[in-house]
Design an enzyme around this catalytic site. Structure first.
Site, short mmCIF file in Angstrom:
data_model
loop_
_atom_site.label_atom_id
_atom_site.label_comp_id
_atom_site.label_asym_id
_atom_site.label_seq_id
_atom_site.Cartn_x
_atom_site.Cartn_y
_atom_site.Cartn_z
N GLU A 8 -27.92 56.06 6.30
CA GLU A 8 -29.19 56.73 6.55
C GLU A 8 -29.72 56.37 7.93
O GLU A 8 -29.54 55.25 8.40
CB GLU A 8 -30.21 56.36 5.47
CG GLU A 8 -29.86 56.95 4.11
CD GLU A 8 -30.83 56.55 3.01
OE1 GLU A 8 -31.21 57.44 2.23
OE2 GLU A 8 -31.20 55.37 2.93
N CYS A 57 -24.29 46.26 3.39
CA CYS A 57 -24.35 44.99 4.13
C CYS A 57 -23.81 43.90 3.23
O CYS A 57 -24.11 43.87 2.03
CB CYS A 57 -25.79 44.67 4.54
SG CYS A 57 -25.95 43.13 5.49
N CYS A 78 -29.06 39.35 1.58
CA CYS A 78 -30.48 38.98 1.57
C CYS A 78 -31.10 39.51 0.28
O CYS A 78 -30.96 40.69 -0.06
CB CYS A 78 -31.19 39.55 2.79
SG CYS A 78 -30.57 38.91 4.36
N SER A 119 -34.76 38.30 12.38
CA SER A 119 -35.31 38.35 11.02
C SER A 119 -35.38 36.93 10.47
O SER A 119 -34.36 36.37 10.09
CB SER A 119 -34.44 39.24 10.14
OG SER A 119 -34.42 40.57 10.61
N CYS A 168 -39.10 49.82 6.16
CA CYS A 168 -38.29 48.62 6.38
C CYS A 168 -37.74 48.07 5.07
O CYS A 168 -38.48 47.83 4.12
CB CYS A 168 -39.15 47.57 7.08
SG CYS A 168 -38.26 46.06 7.50
#
EC number: 2.1.1.224
Length: 350
Positions: free
Chosen positions: A92, A113, A117, A213, A338
């Site tokens: 996306e 990914c 996380c 991050s 986000c």
């Protein structure tokens, strides 16, 4: 005639034209058709001889794009597009339009990914594949060919940008004056702290914006939230970021997602301030506080911090004279904010 597998299609185009003994100006005609006249279909590049257009179609396909739009979703200021890439996978990309006319784009570097996380939708998918340099830059080219202005670009979509070394080929394409011709200062690369490739950014792209991050100032908690912290500990990453600032003179952005009851306390704010003030260039760190955006695949035990906690955290950082902002929310209603991009994949069981 199949050409050698150069890193980008633009390199392959040069090689292909050379193999056909075409004059050197043919490459410029093609890039001008794409980037000056916004023509993506080879058969519409009428400055080229018909025979060459047919050869290009046979070799590269009908379009310069290596990604295929599947679904486009729009809200008031945001457009999210689902794109098919090699291997029948999906990513996306997001376009944000501001009232002043500015257009900003958030693009993906990986399909899924692998860093896990715990609060991120993309991380819940697992890693499907790294994107090629073309698949990264074509997310932008898709919008550009539709008439949009590429005012700023961030690698903050699906994936960890610096875990895919092909990003460096993509960045070279974006700043190439014959191609996208973007200013490095209009490009932002986000990372969870991949130290070797932060150092490569410092040496190869010193004028690009770098976002780290962080999400917790405490080593043990950050390791729980972001397992990558076990490989590249926060203390070491902060040292490398300080060196990045020393060598480039550019500020570093700190992204901090506010998770209710997890990392949103005054104690966390004070520890974050202490970490930044302990560095050589505290005034060149800019903290971005981000409201958490739950969506498909993210654990139910995470929630958005209450506004009072957010404002208190903001005041603690600001009172230390550290630049800080609360990031504006865009696209939450269409899962484009986000941490919400997941390419319509089902989350893996954690």
């Amino acid at each position: 005639m199949k050409v050698v597998n150069h890193a980008t299609k633009y390199e392959r185009l040069k090689h292909f034209l050379n193999a056909l003994n075409e004059p050197t100006y043919r490459y410029k005609q093609i890039t001008e058709a794409i980037f000056k006249h916004r023509i993506g279909a080879f058969n519409k590049m009428t400055t080229l001889p018909k025979a060459l257009r047919e050869s290009l179609i046979n070799e590269f396909g009908p379009s310069i794009l290596t990604v295929e739009p599947v679904l486009e979703t729009t809200s008031q200021q945001v457009t999210k597009v689902l794109l098919k890439v090699a291997g029948n996978n999906q990513v996306e990309a997001v376009r944000m339009h501001y009232e002043a006319g500015w257009e900003s784009f958030c693009i993906s570097s990986q399909c899924g990914c692998g860093l896990g996380c715990t609060f991120c939708s993309t991380g819940a998918i697992g890693l499907k594949q790294n994107l090629s340099a073309d698949e990264m830059t074509d997310q932008l080219l898709y919008f550009y060919l539709k008439g949009h202005s590429l005012d700023s670009v961030s690698f903050m979509g699906m994936g960890e940008a610096l875990a895919n070394v092909r990003i460096f080929d993509a960045l070279n394409v974006l700043v190439d004056r014959q191609l996208f011709a973007l200013s490095p200062r209009r490009i932002t690369v986000s990372t969870v702290g991949i130290i070797p490739n932060i150092q490569r950014m410092t040496s190869s792209f010193p004028q690009m914006n770098l976002t780290f991050s962080l999400h917790s100032p405490f080593h043990d908690q950050r390791s729980e939230l972001m397992p990558i912290n076990n490989k590249y500990p926060l203390d070491q990453v902060m040292n490398v970021l300080d060196q990045h600032i020393h060598e480039t003179g550019r500020k570093v952005y700190i992204a901090y997602v506010m998770l209710r009851g997890v990392n949103d306390s005054e104690k966390h704010a004070e520890a974050l301030v202490k970490r930044i003030l302990n560095n050589r260039y505290p005034h060149l760190y800019h903290v971005n506080l981000i409201r958490y955006n739950p969506t498909v695949g993210t654990p139910e035990n995470y929630g958005q911090t209450i506004e009072e906690k957010l404002q208190t955290f903001y005041r603690v950082v600001k009172s230390a004279r550290i630049p800080v902002t609360i990031r504006s929310q865009f696209g939450r209603e269409i899962d484009a904010a986000c941490g919400q991009l997941y390419g319509q994949y089902q989350a893996k069981k954690r």
